[in-house]
Write an enzyme that holds these catalytic residues in place. Structure first.
Site, mmCIF file in Angstrom:
data_model
loop_
_atom_site.group_PDB
_atom_site.id
_atom_site.type_symbol
_atom_site.label_atom_id
_atom_site.label_comp_id
_atom_site.label_asym_id
_atom_site.label_seq_id
_atom_site.Cartn_x
_atom_site.Cartn_y
_atom_site.Cartn_z
ATOM 1 N N THR A 143 10.127 -7.894 -11.981
ATOM 2 C CA THR A 143 9.433 -9.171 -12.195
ATOM 3 C C THR A 143 8.277 -9.292 -11.209
ATOM 4 O O THR A 143 8.451 -9.051 -10.012
ATOM 5 C CB THR A 143 10.424 -10.342 -12.011
ATOM 6 O OG1 THR A 143 11.503 -10.137 -12.933
ATOM 7 C CG2 THR A 143 9.768 -11.683 -12.277
ATOM 8 N N ASN B 116 -7.115 4.314 9.725
ATOM 9 C CA ASN B 116 -6.565 3.076 10.285
ATOM 10 C C ASN B 116 -6.496 3.074 11.805
ATOM 11 O O ASN B 116 -6.295 2.027 12.410
ATOM 12 C CB ASN B 116 -5.171 2.801 9.708
ATOM 13 C CG ASN B 116 -4.232 3.971 9.843
ATOM 14 O OD1 ASN B 116 -4.539 5.062 9.384
ATOM 15 N ND2 ASN B 116 -3.099 3.767 10.478
ATOM 16 N N GLY C 191 0.822 -1.205 0.000
ATOM 17 C CA GLY C 191 0.000 0.000 0.000
ATOM 18 C C GLY C 191 0.856 1.255 0.000
ATOM 19 O O GLY C 191 0.504 2.263 -0.629
ATOM 20 N N THR C 192 1.968 1.203 0.689
ATOM 21 C CA THR C 192 2.858 2.366 0.767
ATOM 22 C C THR C 192 3.345 2.758 -0.627
ATOM 23 O O THR C 192 3.322 3.942 -1.001
ATOM 24 C CB THR C 192 4.060 2.048 1.688
ATOM 25 O OG1 THR C 192 3.552 1.746 2.985
ATOM 26 C CG2 THR C 192 5.041 3.201 1.761
ATOM 27 N N GLN D 262 -7.422 0.438 4.249
ATOM 28 C CA GLN D 262 -8.259 -0.104 5.327
ATOM 29 C C GLN D 262 -9.719 -0.264 4.899
ATOM 30 O O GLN D 262 -10.505 -0.859 5.626
ATOM 31 C CB GLN D 262 -8.190 0.794 6.578
ATOM 32 C CG GLN D 262 -6.828 0.863 7.230
ATOM 33 C CD GLN D 262 -6.452 -0.415 7.990
ATOM 34 O OE1 GLN D 262 -7.266 -1.299 8.232
ATOM 35 N NE2 GLN D 262 -5.175 -0.520 8.356
ATOM 36 N N CYS E 215 2.551 1.270 12.922
ATOM 37 C CA CYS E 215 3.688 1.933 12.278
ATOM 38 C C CYS E 215 4.230 3.086 13.105
ATOM 39 O O CYS E 215 5.195 3.713 12.723
ATOM 40 C CB CYS E 215 3.289 2.479 10.920
ATOM 41 S SG CYS E 215 2.401 1.322 9.921
ATOM 42 N N SER F 35 -3.928 -2.875 -0.355
ATOM 43 C CA SER F 35 -2.803 -3.695 0.103
ATOM 44 C C SER F 35 -3.284 -5.104 0.434
ATOM 45 O O SER F 35 -4.381 -5.274 0.986
ATOM 46 C CB SER F 35 -2.198 -3.033 1.351
ATOM 47 O OG SER F 35 -1.205 -3.858 1.908
ATOM 48 N N GLY F 36 -2.446 -6.100 0.122
ATOM 49 C CA GLY F 36 -2.856 -7.495 0.314
ATOM 50 C C GLY F 36 -2.894 -7.963 1.753
ATOM 51 O O GLY F 36 -3.777 -8.732 2.146
ATOM 52 N N HIS F 37 -1.930 -7.493 2.569
ATOM 53 C CA HIS F 37 -1.813 -8.117 3.892
ATOM 54 C C HIS F 37 -2.886 -7.680 4.877
ATOM 55 O O HIS F 37 -2.975 -8.220 5.975
ATOM 56 C CB HIS F 37 -0.409 -7.935 4.481
ATOM 57 C CG HIS F 37 -0.081 -6.563 4.971
ATOM 58 N ND1 HIS F 37 -0.021 -6.257 6.297
ATOM 59 C CD2 HIS F 37 0.223 -5.429 4.317
ATOM 60 C CE1 HIS F 37 0.311 -4.982 6.445
ATOM 61 N NE2 HIS F 37 0.469 -4.449 5.248
#
Ligand code: PLP
Length: 372
Positions: free
Chosen positions: A238, A150, A70-71, A180, A318, A200-202
């Protein structure tokens, strides 16, 4: 027994996503840019993954570019977005409660000659459309506002802001950090009206190290990561295929938003009943509950809860060691900020997790009373 209630910091990878990543690592491990069969097989999978993520976003598949997180999506959208329009103006509108990924991108722009208006949110963290319209200037080239805060779970109505902005004839870019919000607060990119959307995936049970940027068809954004011609020349490197496969699989799962919201409502009611001195911030996101025990220190509460296997966080994972800029911006007094806890719920949480958290808060209070 572990009770993980910090799902806004990150989530456990769901089994479907983990399996998809392993399958890519051990079987479909070709480079999607290779022209032989093994590469074409990976390229086919990449196409399917992009379709799954774009379906979850409500976007066309060519509008979704995979990034590392996401960053990176925020950095790319904000920095390249503002730069691309700098001939028309150098003014950007944002808020005081953005994530550091956005805040640092804005600081970078500021050092490079842009002027930033940072709007102050209401007492939960929301930005109102009128504030954005009031801040709009002829030289505004970018509006960037987060969808879900968040730390507080406040939801800003991005669709309304986009439509009101466009109603004024605004021709600059609109970006939203939906890290979020994605799969928690339903939206379809095509209806939202934003030009750029970071996810973001996580945060949705994929793996760490994968994100995406939605770039609305017709928007030209210069690359941020330069090198090869991957991602249609828009993002070099890649493709992180195991993470991309996990991300796609996570997007295909039922997010069970109703279940998560019911957990949050139940938790808030039980905290109010059992720990009456706790302040509870009422916000709309289904998965984030911000509470505070004024007079306590968040770290002390976190450590106490951890002894019972309960994981929550101070405000944002964070911002270790610093007082929350979000809670400051919404006007919370220092003792409330210092005793704040953020609870992040997910579809894997159960009543037992809530019981453990409440027992932990009740026993912390009992210990404190015993010492007095
Ligand atoms: N934006 C928001 C609102 C977030 O909560 C986070 C992560 O906590 C990010 C951006 C950064 O995402 P990532 O961890 O994928 O870089």
């Amino acid at each position: 027994m572990e009770h993980y209630l910090d799902n806004s910091a990150t989530t456990r990878t769901c089994p479907e996503a983990a399996e998809a990543a392993v399958r890519v690592m051990s079987d479909i491990y070709g480079n999607p840019s290779s022209t032989y069969t093994k590469g074409r097989e990976a390229a086919g999978l990449l196409r399917e993954c992009r379709e799954a993520v774009s379906a979850a976003l409500g976007a066309k598949s060519e509008e979704v570019v995979f990034t590392s997180c996401g960053t990176e999506s925020d950095n790319w959208a904000i920095i390249r977005g503002a730069e691309s329009l700098s001939r028309s103006g150098r003014h950007v509108i944002s808020s005081l409660t953005e994530h550091d990924a956005v805040r640092e991108s804005l600081n970078f722009l500021e050092k490079n000659g842009f002027e930033i208006t940072r709007l102050r949110p209401d007492s939960t963290g929301r930005i109102m459309p009128e504030q954005v319209l009031d801040a709009l200037r002829p030289d505004t080239v970018l509006v960037t506002l987060m969808m879900v805060n968040n730390e507080t779970g406040a939801v800003t109505d991005i669709a309304d802001i986009c439509s009101r902005l466009r109603g004024t004839g605004y021709r600059g870019l609109i970006h939203t950090d939906a890290v979020q919000g994605f799969m928690k607060v339903p939206f379809r990119a095509k209806d939202l009206g934003a030009d750029l959307i970071s996810v973001s995936g996580h945060k949705i049970h994929a793996v760490k190290g994968i994100g995406a940027l939605y770039i609305r068809k017709g928007i030209r954004l210069l690359p941020y990561i330069m090198g090869g011609h991957q991602e249609d020349g828009r993002r070099a490197g890649t493709e992180a295929m195991p993470a991309i496969a996990a991300f796609a699989e996570a997007c295909r799962q039922d997010p069970r938003i109703g279940y998560i919201r019911a957990l949050k409502d139940d938790l808030a009611a039980r905290i109010a009943a059992k720990v009456p001195e706790a302040l509870i911030l009422e916000t709309e996101a289904p998965h984030i509950l911000s509470i505070s025990m004024p007079g306590w220190r968040s770290e002390v509460l976190m450590n106490h809860l951890e002894t019972a296997g309960v994981y929550v966080s101070k405000s944002s994972a964070c911002r270790q060691g610093k007082r929350s800029h979000v809670l400051e911006a919404i006007g919370m007094p220092a003792d409330v900020i210092d005793g704040a806890l953020r609870i992040g719920l997910c579809r894997y949480n159960t009543q037992e997790d809530l019981d453990a958290l409440i027992d932990g808060l009740v026993s912390a209070r009992a210990l404190a009373h015993g010492r007095r």
